[in-house]
Every structure is written in C-alpha cells, then in structure tokens.
Enzyme design. Structure first.
Site, PDB file in Angstrom:
ATOM      1  N   PRO A   1       6.367   3.098  -6.834  1.00 34.11           N
ATOM      2  CA  PRO A   1       7.381   2.945  -5.802  1.00 34.11           C
ATOM      3  C   PRO A   1       7.158   1.778  -4.853  1.00 34.11           C
ATOM      4  O   PRO A   1       6.027   1.484  -4.470  1.00 34.11           O
ATOM      5  CB  PRO A   1       7.314   4.275  -5.034  1.00 34.11           C
ATOM      6  N   ASN A   2       8.259   1.139  -4.539  1.00 33.22           N
ATOM      7  CA  ASN A   2       8.344   0.031  -3.568  1.00 33.22           C
ATOM      8  C   ASN A   2       7.801  -1.292  -4.098  1.00 33.22           C
ATOM      9  O   ASN A   2       7.933  -2.328  -3.446  1.00 33.22           O
ATOM     10  CB  ASN A   2       7.658   0.393  -2.232  1.00 33.22           C
TER      11      ASN A   2
ATOM     12  N   ARG B   1       8.439  -7.358   0.696  1.00 37.51           N
ATOM     13  CA  ARG B   1       7.865  -6.219   1.397  1.00 37.51           C
ATOM     14  C   ARG B   1       6.547  -6.595   2.061  1.00 37.51           C
ATOM     15  O   ARG B   1       5.631  -7.052   1.367  1.00 37.51           O
ATOM     16  CB  ARG B   1       7.615  -5.135   0.348  1.00 37.51           C
TER      17      ARG B   1
ATOM     18  N   TYR C   1       1.107  -7.811   1.029  1.00 33.51           N
ATOM     19  CA  TYR C   1       1.353  -7.853  -0.417  1.00 33.51           C
ATOM     20  C   TYR C   1       1.744  -9.248  -0.946  1.00 33.51           C
ATOM     21  O   TYR C   1       2.010  -9.391  -2.141  1.00 33.51           O
ATOM     22  CB  TYR C   1       2.447  -6.834  -0.783  1.00 33.51           C
TER      23      TYR C   1
ATOM     24  N   ASN D   1      -0.357   0.489 -11.241  1.00 35.12           N
ATOM     25  CA  ASN D   1      -0.353   0.537  -9.782  1.00 35.12           C
ATOM     26  C   ASN D   1       0.663   1.605  -9.400  1.00 35.12           C
ATOM     27  O   ASN D   1       1.865   1.356  -9.374  1.00 35.12           O
ATOM     28  CB  ASN D   1       0.032  -0.824  -9.186  1.00 35.12           C
TER      29      ASN D   1
ATOM     30  N   ALA E   1       2.024   4.405  -3.616  1.00 35.46           N
ATOM     31  CA  ALA E   1       1.730   5.557  -2.745  1.00 35.46           C
ATOM     32  C   ALA E   1       1.466   6.839  -3.531  1.00 35.46           C
ATOM     33  O   ALA E   1       0.763   7.734  -3.035  1.00 35.46           O
ATOM     34  CB  ALA E   1       2.877   5.758  -1.759  1.00 35.46           C
TER      35      ALA E   1
ATOM     36  N   GLU F   1      -6.620   1.767 -12.878  1.00 38.11           N
ATOM     37  CA  GLU F   1      -5.885   1.863 -11.603  1.00 38.11           C
ATOM     38  C   GLU F   1      -6.050   0.550 -10.847  1.00 38.11           C
ATOM     39  O   GLU F   1      -7.187   0.101 -10.655  1.00 38.11           O
ATOM     40  CB  GLU F   1      -6.472   3.031 -10.790  1.00 38.11           C
TER      41      GLU F   1
ATOM     42  N   HIS G   1      -4.738  -1.954  -7.400  1.00 42.47           N
ATOM     43  CA  HIS G   1      -4.024  -2.108  -6.131  1.00 42.47           C
ATOM     44  C   HIS G   1      -4.105  -3.561  -5.704  1.00 42.47           C
ATOM     45  O   HIS G   1      -5.137  -4.214  -5.903  1.00 42.47           O
ATOM     46  CB  HIS G   1      -4.648  -1.229  -5.043  1.00 42.47           C
TER      47      HIS G   1
ATOM     48  N   ARG H   1      -7.922  -0.059   4.555  1.00 41.60           N
ATOM     49  CA  ARG H   1      -6.678   0.330   5.235  1.00 41.60           C
ATOM     50  C   ARG H   1      -6.783   1.774   5.774  1.00 41.60           C
ATOM     51  O   ARG H   1      -7.876   2.288   5.933  1.00 41.60           O
ATOM     52  CB  ARG H   1      -5.511   0.130   4.266  1.00 41.60           C
TER      53      ARG H   1
END
Ligand code: DQA
Length: 138
Positions: free
Chosen positions: A10-11, A18, A23, A72, A75, A96, A98, A105
């Site tokens: 998502p996103n 964004r 990012y 990725n 969230a 995985e 990111h 963070r």
C-alpha cells in the site's frame, strides 16, 4: 532464466510524490525500467496493490513457480498476520525490503510480522533496497 517478482504494498504506487524526504522523488515505474535493464538476464515481474488480499493472491499465484519474491509490504509489514502466513505457505523464498530504515523510525515500524518467515531483510538503502533484494537471488 530466473523468475523474480517485485511486489509492492500500500501507498507505494505514490512513490515519487509521497513524502519525498523519506521515500525520494523517483516513481517506481521508471525505477523498475532501470531494474529490467540492469537485470536483463532475469525474467523480472512487478505487481503493486493497496489491498491486502490482492497481495496474498499474488503470493499464492507465483509462490510455487517463481525463484524469488522481493516484497515491500509497506505498512502491512507491521500489521499483517495474513501476509506472514502466506509467506510461510508458499515455496518461493521472500526477501523483505524497505526503502527507509524502519529501525530509525517510529517504534511501531520496528515490528515485522513477516521477518520470521522471510529469507532475509534489506532496509534503508532507498530504491537500491530492491536492487539488493534481486541480487540476493542471483
Ligand atoms: C516502508 C516502511 C513502512 O514502515 C511504511 O509503512 C511504508 C514503506 C519502506 O519502504 O520504507 O509504507 O515499507
């Protein structure tokens, strides 16, 4: 020829627009073209969805056929038992990734439901995280 899927959650369709401070300002579509050029000896596929179930369907679809998945889950990484179970259910290994360093963070990003079922984790190298994820399968 190895078959590898890059799967974005998502996103991540908004990459480039964004929160560019976190990012970056590259769209993923143009970056994926670069990846295809760089890894021309790989049969590289890409799918993005904002919908949890669609990500799971895609994992099921390729997860008994492809050689690797660079995921990725955005969230959903921090929330989804269902995606974690899907990774466990399939045969194809999942890395995985990111873009940001999730450990630098908010603390809610430090928890990954997926990590125990992933082959490895790459976090914090910007879009290069995907490149490193692909390389790990070669
Ligand atoms: C992300 C990190 C996640 O915590 C966040 O929810 C994202 C993107 C990353 O690539 O840095 O959407 O997975």
């Amino acid at each position: 020829m190895k078959k590898i899927l890059v799967l974005n959650g998502p996103n991540l369709n908004l990459l480039g627009k964004r929160e560019p401070g976190i990012y970056g300002n590259h769209s993923f579509d143009s970056y994926f073209e670069q990846l295809k050029e760089k890894f021309s000896s790989v049969d590289l596929h890409y799918y993005q969805s904002n919908v949890e179930g669609e990500l799971i369907n895609k994992l099921h679809e390729v997860g008994f056929e492809f050689d690797g998945i660079v995921l990725n889950a955005a969230a959903y990484t921090h929330t989804s038992v269902a995606i974690a179970d899907a990774i466990k259910a399939i045969e194809t290994p999942v890395i995985e990734v990111h873009i940001s360093n999730v450990y630098a963070r908010e603390s809610f990003r430090h928890k990954s439901f997926l990590a125990p079922n992933a082959k490895g984790i790459i976090t914090g190298f910007g879009l290069k995280s995907y490149d490193l994820g692909i390389q790990s399968f070669l």
